[in-house]
Scaffold this active site. Structure first.
Site: not given
Ligand code: G3P
Length: 223
Positions: A85-87, A59
């Site tokens: 978590i997509k960064v 996400l």
């Protein structure tokens, strides 16, 4: 090689899950927008995805400021323990990755387009890196070549970050990723469906069924 489906469409996820093929899901703001066509609540969309698959669900944060990224990452990770978590691979993203590593929140560093970006993301604790091979192909480069380079760099320094091939356009990307030893690949649903198909399989099956009808006219197995 882990296979993730690159979509936020719960119906595509369910269908791909039924094939027994997928190990996780990756989303991004554009995929969420596509899945949000009927104005469905964002939290409902992602919560349903997190419940539907046991594997990692990526996400993406939607800020370009590291402090906001961290705040959003904590909230997204609280939605489910399989949330990754997509960064984005930016300087602010690197700051966020470092803090998220300390918080033991898994990160998938996205929008990676060269091996040095993948090295930096790994240094700052990324669990996955997502090189966008299709978008490099789109501008006339050989996107898959950076996968080999990343794998070489990671092997040189015994880096455990997983290479997650992204921006996949066709089955050849999947073949080359597997030949190169990519840890994972995220594939759009329409490409997933193509992976199992071969005209010689169809032809051979038609022959088998036709020949069987000569043994058992109604096609059944007489047991
Ligand atoms: O979701 C990340 C990546 O796979 C998206 O790639 O180029 O199809 O938008 P693209």
């Amino acid at each position: 090689m882990k296979i993730f489906i690159d979509t936020a469409d719960i119906n595509e996820i369910r269908e791909a899950n039924d094939y027994g093929l997928i190990d996780g899901v990756t989303t991004n703001p554009s995929l969420i927008m596509k899945a949000n066509k009927d104005g469905k609540n964002f939290k409902d969309i992602v919560s349903e995805i997190l419940k539907t698959v046991n594997g990692p669900v990526s996400l993406e944060v939607v800020s370009e400021d590291s402090r906001e990224m961290i705040d959003q990452a904590v909230k997204l990770h609280n939605l489910g323990n399989n949330a990754v978590i997509k960064v984005p691979m930016t300087l602010e993203g690197l700051k966020a990755m470092k803090t998220l590593k300390q918080k033991d929140i898994p990160v998938n560093t996205t929008l990676i387009f060269n091996p040095v970006q993948a090295l930096l993301a790994a240094k700052n604790g990324a669990k996955f890196v997502s090189p966008f091979v299709g978008r490099l192909d789109d501008i006339g480069e050989d996107g898959m070549s950076i996968i080999n380079q990343i794998k070489t760099i990671y092997a040189n320094y015994d880096i455990k970050t997983e290479v997650l091939v992204a921006s996949v356009r066709n089955p050849v990307h999947v073949l080359r990723a597997a030949l190169m030893g990519a840890d994972a690949i995220t594939i759009p649903y329409d490409v997933i469906k193509k992976l199992a198909l071969h005209p010689k399989t169809d032809e051979g099956l038609a022959k088998f069924m036709g020949d069987w009808k000569k043994v058992s006219p109604d096609g059944t197995l007489p047991l």
